[in-house]
Structure formats: C-alpha cells, structure tokens
Design an enzyme around this catalytic site. Structure first.
Site, mmCIF file in Angstrom:
data_model
loop_
_atom_site.group_PDB
_atom_site.id
_atom_site.type_symbol
_atom_site.label_atom_id
_atom_site.label_comp_id
_atom_site.label_asym_id
_atom_site.label_seq_id
_atom_site.Cartn_x
_atom_site.Cartn_y
_atom_site.Cartn_z
ATOM 1 N N ASP A 11 -5.043 5.693 12.018
ATOM 2 C CA ASP A 11 -5.989 6.257 11.054
ATOM 3 C C ASP A 11 -5.365 6.175 9.664
ATOM 4 O OD1 ASP A 11 -8.116 7.537 9.929
ATOM 5 O OD2 ASP A 11 -7.785 9.478 10.897
ATOM 6 N N ASP A 105 -11.459 2.383 8.420
ATOM 7 C CA ASP A 105 -10.127 2.956 8.261
ATOM 8 C C ASP A 105 -9.488 3.486 9.541
ATOM 9 O OD1 ASP A 105 -11.858 5.083 8.556
ATOM 10 O OD2 ASP A 105 -10.913 6.325 7.030
ATOM 11 N N GLU A 106 -10.063 3.211 10.688
ATOM 12 C CA GLU A 106 -9.421 3.683 11.917
ATOM 13 C C GLU A 106 -9.808 2.804 13.103
ATOM 14 O OE1 GLU A 106 -10.758 7.490 13.510
ATOM 15 O OE2 GLU A 106 -12.505 7.428 12.181
#
Length: 360
Positions: A11, A105-106
């Site tokens: 993350d 983003d993860e």
C-alpha cells in the site's frame, strides 16, 4: 500437507499527495490535499502533514480547510498517478505474476511460489519497498500473512513506510484484540452500528453467531463471522478487468420516508465517490440498487455519453430515486458506476469487485 500461502499487501503511503510532494519540492513537509478546494469539492487524498489536523479523503474541501487553515489544495493528475502506478506494478511482476491491483496505489501479491526463489515473504516485501523508494522515489508500506484479509490488515499496522507480518499461530489472538474499526471492510458506519450492540473489538465480534450477524448485517454477516476467525479463502486473482465500482449499505431499520432515503443515499454516495477517487476511474452508467423490506430487488440506471462528475452522479441518483414511487420500506440502497474508462486497460486494474459499504 497443504502449503501455507504467503500473501503480501503493498500500500503506497498517501500516494496522490506523496506524488505531488515529490514532483513539487515546495510542497514537502506541508499539509497538502489533492482534490477539492476551500469552497467546494471533495478531498481525494491528504498528506500525512494534513492528516495530523484531521483531514481525510472523502472529506469536503470546506471542512478540510476549517480543520487545517494552512492546507494547500492541488488538482489531481491521474495520468501521472497511473504512470507511476505502472512503474510500481512492473516491480511487482519481477517477483510474481500473481498480482491483484485494488487501485492505483495498492495491490495483493501471492509469493508462495515466486520468481526470485526467496522463501521469505517478509524479505521479499522489504526488497520491493526498497526498490519502490529507489526507483520511483516513494514510500510504501506492506503487510504479510497467509490470506488477503490479514495481509491487508497488517499493512496498516506500521504505516507509514513500514511493514508487519501476522503469522498463522498469532492470527486469532491478534484479531481478538483488534479494534473493530481497524478491520478491513468495516467502515465508520458499520463500526458505529457494532459498537451500539457492544462489539468494540474482535473478541466481542466472536461472541455472536453467524445467524445473528447475518440477520443484523445482511450478507456481510458471514464475512464478519469468518474474518474474525482468520478465515478468508479468496485467492489473489490477476488479469481480471474491473467492470463496475459500487457501494451499498444495509440499514438497521427499514426506511420509509423520503427524507431518510436521501440521507441514507448521501452516505452511500460519499463512500462511492471516495472509492472512485482512490481508484482513479470514471464511468458512464449510474445505477441505483434498492432492496425492500421483503428482500425484493429493483435497479434503475442511466447512461451518459460523457463521464459524469460527482455532482452529476448525485443529481442522477436523486433522479433515479424519483423515477418511480417506492411503495415499500427500504432495507438497502446501493449506488454503482459501470461502463468504466479502464475496461480496455487490462494492465491497469485487477479483479472486478463489488464493495460492501465501509472504508477499506
């Protein structure tokens, strides 16, 4: 003997805001909000300096400015975020092909069998984070465990720029002590409902039967029953295109008044917008899902030529609500966005998800 899976959840730390601070050194160390402004709009991401003042994603720009008078608002640059997200994803693929992105983003990585022949998921996670810092310039956090839920939960433990591992032997005792709002998939609304009936941590949740949880929280009840026992069988699934993004909420009491419907829909809408901002996607079709007290279902949709902005989506939700009179009490509302702008971009996104209402 069945091999224990090794799952990493990576993350990025305050991804959008961190990109802006990296690209513009004048913003480093300052409270930054990506999206919105002092008068209107919604914050898509906040730097850690802004979070110290209580600024959060999905918060109105006006409220964020009140909490942090020195807050600097910057416009989102989703093409830039996608560019860096792809760079990060290329690093992932050097270790495993089993990569399931959740958003820009993860992502989840299954490294049970991996390309570098390293038996330690913890060491792989450290190496990936080090490479992201050196090659992209950004900090990432990671969680490691034997299933996706625990890996996702672990990645929050030592944020920012840290990692944590939850071993199989430690999982149940860890989950019993975990505050209920820290469980992945249990957002503020659900957490507040749980606290009203005395569920404050995993141990409290464990005392309730599957029948009670299902009656109280709908289909999410089974999920809650399993996760607190460390049971989550979902595999890391790469190469599936997200077709829609949705949020929904099952109400503790059936709603029969128009004013209550609008209030309830507003909460679902705000959660949906938060997820759209985080994922960096847009869609042309807005769908309103209605489940009545007798569990009958109805859906109403409207498709646009262009991708509607958030205000237009909300106007459309209200239009769909008023399209036909609701003759029964409402048990659940859901809002979905489909015909997404990324359906052809297989390398950008992972599996199709229908989110339960609640913060991730």
């Amino acid at each position: 003997m069945e091999k224990i899976r090794k799952i990493i959840h990576v993350d990025m730390d305050a991804f959008y805001a961190s990109v802006e601070q990296m690209d513009n050194p004048d913003l480093k160390g300052k409270p930054v909000a990506v999206g919105g402004n002092r008068e209107r709009g919604v914050v898509a991401a906040a730097s850690y300096e802004a979070r110290k003042y209580g600024v959060r994603s999905a918060m109105s720009g006006k409220m964020a400015a009140l909490k942090c008078p020195n807050l600097i608002f910057v416009k989102p640059r989703f093409e830039r975020y996608k560019e860096l997200s792809n760079q990060i994803r290329e690093i992932f693929f050097e270790y495993t092909d089993l990569v399931e992105p959740l958003s820009l983003d993860e992502a989840f990585l299954d490294v049970t069998e991996n390309k570098v022949g390293n038996p330690s998921a913890t060491l792989i996670a450290q190496e990936i984070r080090k490479r992201i810092k050196e090659e992209v310039g950004l900090n990432a956090s990671a969680g490691i465990s034997y299933n996706k839920f625990l890996a996702k939960t672990a990645s929050d433990i030592n944020k920012p720029n840290g990692q944590a591992v939850i071993l199989p032997k430690d999982a149940e005792s860890f989950l019993e002590k975990l505050p209920i709002e820290k469980f992945f998939g249990i957002g503020k609304v659900t957490a507040d409902k749980m606290k009203e009936i005395g569920i404050h941590n995993g141990y409290d949740l464990k005392q309730y039967s599957i029948q009670y949880l299902t009656r109280r929280f709908g289909k999410s009840g089974l999920h809650f029953f399993n996760i607190v026992r460390g049971i989550h069988l979902s595999e890391v699934q790469p190469n599936r295109i997200r077709k829609s993004l949705s949020a929904e909420n099952t109400f503790e009491k059936d709603l029969s008044q128009y004013s209550d419907w609008v209030t309830a829909l507003k909460e679902v809408f705000e959660e949906l917008i938060r997820r759209l901002k985080k994922s960096g996607v847009k869609g042309r079709t807005v769908t309103l899902k209605i489940k009545y007290h007798d569990f009958s279902l109805q859906s109403r949709s409207k498709t646009f030529e262009q991708y509607p902005e958030s205000e237009k989506i909300w106007d459309t939700v209200l239009e769909l609500l008023g399209q036909e009179e609701l003759k029964k009490s409402v048990r659940l509302f859901g809002i979905g966005i489909s015909n997404l702008n990324i359906e052809e971009e297989r390398h950008h996104f992972g599996k199709q998800l229908f989110f339960e209402f609640g913060e991730g």
